[in-house]
Structures are given as structure tokens and as C-alpha cells.
Design a protein around this motif. Sequence first.
Motif, PDB file in Angstrom:
ATOM      1  N   GLN A 106      44.977  44.818  21.883  1.00 43.24           N
ATOM      2  CA  GLN A 106      44.633  43.418  22.133  1.00 43.24           C
ATOM      3  C   GLN A 106      44.905  43.019  23.572  1.00 43.24           C
ATOM      4  O   GLN A 106      44.074  42.388  24.230  1.00 43.24           O
ATOM      5  N   VAL A 107      46.064  43.401  24.080  1.00 41.64           N
ATOM      6  CA  VAL A 107      46.423  43.056  25.468  1.00 41.64           C
ATOM      7  C   VAL A 107      45.469  43.743  26.447  1.00 41.64           C
ATOM      8  O   VAL A 107      45.022  43.121  27.415  1.00 41.64           O
ATOM      9  N   LEU A 108      45.132  45.002  26.192  1.00 43.26           N
ATOM     10  CA  LEU A 108      44.199  45.704  27.074  1.00 43.26           C
ATOM     11  C   LEU A 108      42.830  45.019  27.085  1.00 43.26           C
ATOM     12  O   LEU A 108      42.224  44.864  28.150  1.00 43.26           O
ATOM     13  N   ASP A 109      42.361  44.605  25.916  1.00 36.75           N
ATOM     14  CA  ASP A 109      41.084  43.891  25.842  1.00 36.75           C
ATOM     15  C   ASP A 109      41.137  42.586  26.631  1.00 36.75           C
ATOM     16  O   ASP A 109      40.230  42.263  27.398  1.00 36.75           O
ATOM     17  N   GLU A 110      42.221  41.834  26.441  1.00 41.33           N
ATOM     18  CA  GLU A 110      42.371  40.562  27.144  1.00 41.33           C
ATOM     19  C   GLU A 110      42.489  40.772  28.650  1.00 41.33           C
ATOM     20  O   GLU A 110      41.907  40.024  29.438  1.00 41.33           O
ATOM     21  N   LEU A 111      43.253  41.780  29.039  1.00 40.03           N
ATOM     22  CA  LEU A 111      43.425  42.091  30.459  1.00 40.03           C
ATOM     23  C   LEU A 111      42.095  42.476  31.090  1.00 40.03           C
ATOM     24  O   LEU A 111      41.768  42.013  32.188  1.00 40.03           O
ATOM     25  N   ALA A 112      41.318  43.288  30.399  1.00 36.99           N
ATOM     26  CA  ALA A 112      40.014  43.694  30.924  1.00 36.99           C
ATOM     27  C   ALA A 112      39.095  42.490  31.083  1.00 36.99           C
ATOM     28  O   ALA A 112      38.472  42.311  32.138  1.00 36.99           O
ATOM     29  N   ASP A 113      39.012  41.650  30.067  1.00 36.24           N
ATOM     30  CA  ASP A 113      38.155  40.463  30.137  1.00 36.24           C
ATOM     31  C   ASP A 113      38.579  39.530  31.272  1.00 36.24           C
ATOM     32  O   ASP A 113      37.752  39.067  32.052  1.00 36.24           O
ATOM     33  N   TYR A 114      39.884  39.271  31.341  1.00 39.34           N
ATOM     34  CA  TYR A 114      40.386  38.363  32.370  1.00 39.34           C
ATOM     35  C   TYR A 114      40.163  38.939  33.763  1.00 39.34           C
ATOM     36  O   TYR A 114      39.761  38.233  34.689  1.00 39.34           O
ATOM     37  N   SER A 115      40.411  40.235  33.905  1.00 41.47           N
ATOM     38  CA  SER A 115      40.259  40.877  35.209  1.00 41.47           C
ATOM     39  C   SER A 115      38.819  40.822  35.688  1.00 41.47           C
ATOM     40  O   SER A 115      38.561  40.551  36.868  1.00 41.47           O
ATOM     41  N   LEU A 116      37.865  41.086  34.796  1.00 43.92           N
ATOM     42  CA  LEU A 116      36.450  41.011  35.185  1.00 43.92           C
ATOM     43  C   LEU A 116      36.100  39.628  35.705  1.00 43.92           C
ATOM     44  O   LEU A 116      35.437  39.485  36.737  1.00 43.92           O
TER      45      LEU A 116
ATOM     46  N   PHE B  55      38.005  39.060  39.091  1.00 43.61           N
ATOM     47  CA  PHE B  55      37.440  39.835  40.193  1.00 43.61           C
ATOM     48  C   PHE B  55      36.135  39.220  40.683  1.00 43.61           C
ATOM     49  O   PHE B  55      35.901  39.118  41.887  1.00 43.61           O
ATOM     50  N   SER B  56      35.312  38.800  39.772  1.00 43.08           N
ATOM     51  CA  SER B  56      34.039  38.170  40.147  1.00 43.08           C
ATOM     52  C   SER B  56      34.292  36.890  40.953  1.00 43.08           C
ATOM     53  O   SER B  56      33.671  36.670  42.000  1.00 43.08           O
ATOM     54  N   PHE B  57      35.225  36.078  40.470  1.00 39.82           N
ATOM     55  CA  PHE B  57      35.564  34.828  41.167  1.00 39.82           C
ATOM     56  C   PHE B  57      36.132  35.117  42.550  1.00 39.82           C
ATOM     57  O   PHE B  57      35.706  34.532  43.548  1.00 39.82           O
ATOM     58  N   GLU B  58      37.070  36.035  42.614  1.00 41.50           N
ATOM     59  CA  GLU B  58      37.717  36.357  43.887  1.00 41.50           C
ATOM     60  C   GLU B  58      36.715  36.929  44.884  1.00 41.50           C
ATOM     61  O   GLU B  58      36.709  36.546  46.062  1.00 41.50           O
ATOM     62  N   GLU B  59      35.851  37.811  44.416  1.00 42.50           N
ATOM     63  CA  GLU B  59      34.868  38.416  45.309  1.00 42.50           C
ATOM     64  C   GLU B  59      33.890  37.383  45.845  1.00 42.50           C
ATOM     65  O   GLU B  59      33.487  37.455  47.019  1.00 42.50           O
ATOM     66  N   SER B  60      33.544  36.386  45.048  1.00 42.29           N
ATOM     67  CA  SER B  60      32.647  35.331  45.545  1.00 42.29           C
ATOM     68  C   SER B  60      33.340  34.502  46.625  1.00 42.29           C
ATOM     69  O   SER B  60      32.713  34.130  47.620  1.00 42.29           O
TER      70      SER B  60
ATOM     71  N   ASP C 109      52.145  36.234  47.274  1.00 39.52           N
ATOM     72  CA  ASP C 109      51.297  35.050  47.449  1.00 39.52           C
ATOM     73  C   ASP C 109      50.217  35.290  48.489  1.00 39.52           C
ATOM     74  O   ASP C 109      50.471  35.873  49.540  1.00 39.52           O
ATOM     75  N   THR C 110      49.016  34.811  48.170  1.00 45.79           N
ATOM     76  CA  THR C 110      47.917  34.856  49.135  1.00 45.79           C
ATOM     77  C   THR C 110      47.833  33.565  49.931  1.00 45.79           C
ATOM     78  O   THR C 110      47.175  33.517  50.962  1.00 45.79           O
ATOM     79  N   GLY C 111      48.458  32.511  49.400  1.00 46.79           N
ATOM     80  CA  GLY C 111      48.347  31.192  50.019  1.00 46.79           C
ATOM     81  C   GLY C 111      47.166  30.407  49.461  1.00 46.79           C
ATOM     82  O   GLY C 111      46.941  29.258  49.844  1.00 46.79           O
ATOM     83  N   ILE C 112      46.426  31.010  48.546  1.00 44.46           N
ATOM     84  CA  ILE C 112      45.313  30.328  47.883  1.00 44.46           C
ATOM     85  C   ILE C 112      45.764  30.107  46.441  1.00 44.46           C
ATOM     86  O   ILE C 112      45.836  31.055  45.643  1.00 44.46           O
ATOM     87  N   GLU C 113      46.087  28.867  46.119  1.00 46.91           N
ATOM     88  CA  GLU C 113      46.744  28.555  44.850  1.00 46.91           C
ATOM     89  C   GLU C 113      45.990  29.093  43.626  1.00 46.91           C
ATOM     90  O   GLU C 113      46.591  29.694  42.729  1.00 46.91           O
TER      91      GLU C 113
ATOM     92  N   HIS D 260      46.447  35.735  39.780  1.00 44.58           N
ATOM     93  CA  HIS D 260      47.217  36.969  39.929  1.00 44.58           C
ATOM     94  C   HIS D 260      48.483  36.919  39.066  1.00 44.58           C
ATOM     95  O   HIS D 260      48.870  37.928  38.462  1.00 44.58           O
ATOM     96  N   LYS D 261      49.117  35.767  39.008  1.00 40.17           N
ATOM     97  CA  LYS D 261      50.307  35.613  38.165  1.00 40.17           C
ATOM     98  C   LYS D 261      49.951  35.858  36.698  1.00 40.17           C
ATOM     99  O   LYS D 261      50.736  36.452  35.950  1.00 40.17           O
ATOM    100  N   ARG D 262      48.781  35.401  36.291  1.00 38.50           N
ATOM    101  CA  ARG D 262      48.334  35.617  34.906  1.00 38.50           C
ATOM    102  C   ARG D 262      48.125  37.113  34.642  1.00 38.50           C
ATOM    103  O   ARG D 262      48.476  37.620  33.577  1.00 38.50           O
TER     104      ARG D 262
END
Length: 88
Positions: free
Chosen positions: A44-54, A57-62, A10-14, A20-22
Motif C-alpha cells: 500500500q505504501v509503495l503504491d501511494e509513494l509511486a502515485d504521489y511521486s509521479l 515530479f510532474s509538478f516540480e518539472e513544470s 529546504d529548497t526555499g519554495i514552500e 518533499h516532506k510528504r
Amino acid sequence: MAMEWTSDLDTGIEVIDNQHKRIVEYINNLEHAIATNDRDEVGQVLDELADYSLSHFSFEESLLEEAGYRFIKPHKSIHDTFIKRLSG
């Protein structure tokens, strides 16, 4: 062996913890697809994981930038490495 979310992750940021759980769910789905030798599901899972991660990551970095997180460059570098490995 499936990855299990534990409180020490946990980061403490819901919103971040939920994202991260996703990602952990995607990793577990990938493990299942590999274990069952389902190439289509693996892709399919790799494609979904890549899309979700991008997106994540963008949201988290902002958020990190807004907060003035002093280790944002190395953190972003970890994200970049993950994406490169996922795409490679």
C-alpha cells in the motif's frame, strides 16, 4: 532508522518543500511497514509513494521548466530513475 527532515533539505519554495516532506513521510511509513513485516502495508505504501511521486515530479518539472532551470534534463533523469526503481 527514520529519515528526518532537516533545514539543509529546504529548497526555499514552500510548496516543493512541503511535497518533499510528504515523500519523506512515505519513506518512513515504508520503513515501519518493513520493520513490522506487514506485506500488505508495504504494498500500500509503495503504491501511494509511486502515485504521489509521479504527481510531484510532474509538478516540480513544470516549475523548473517555467523558471528556465538549466539542469532540468539531469534532474528529470533522477526522477525517472527513482520511478523505475520504485516500479521494478
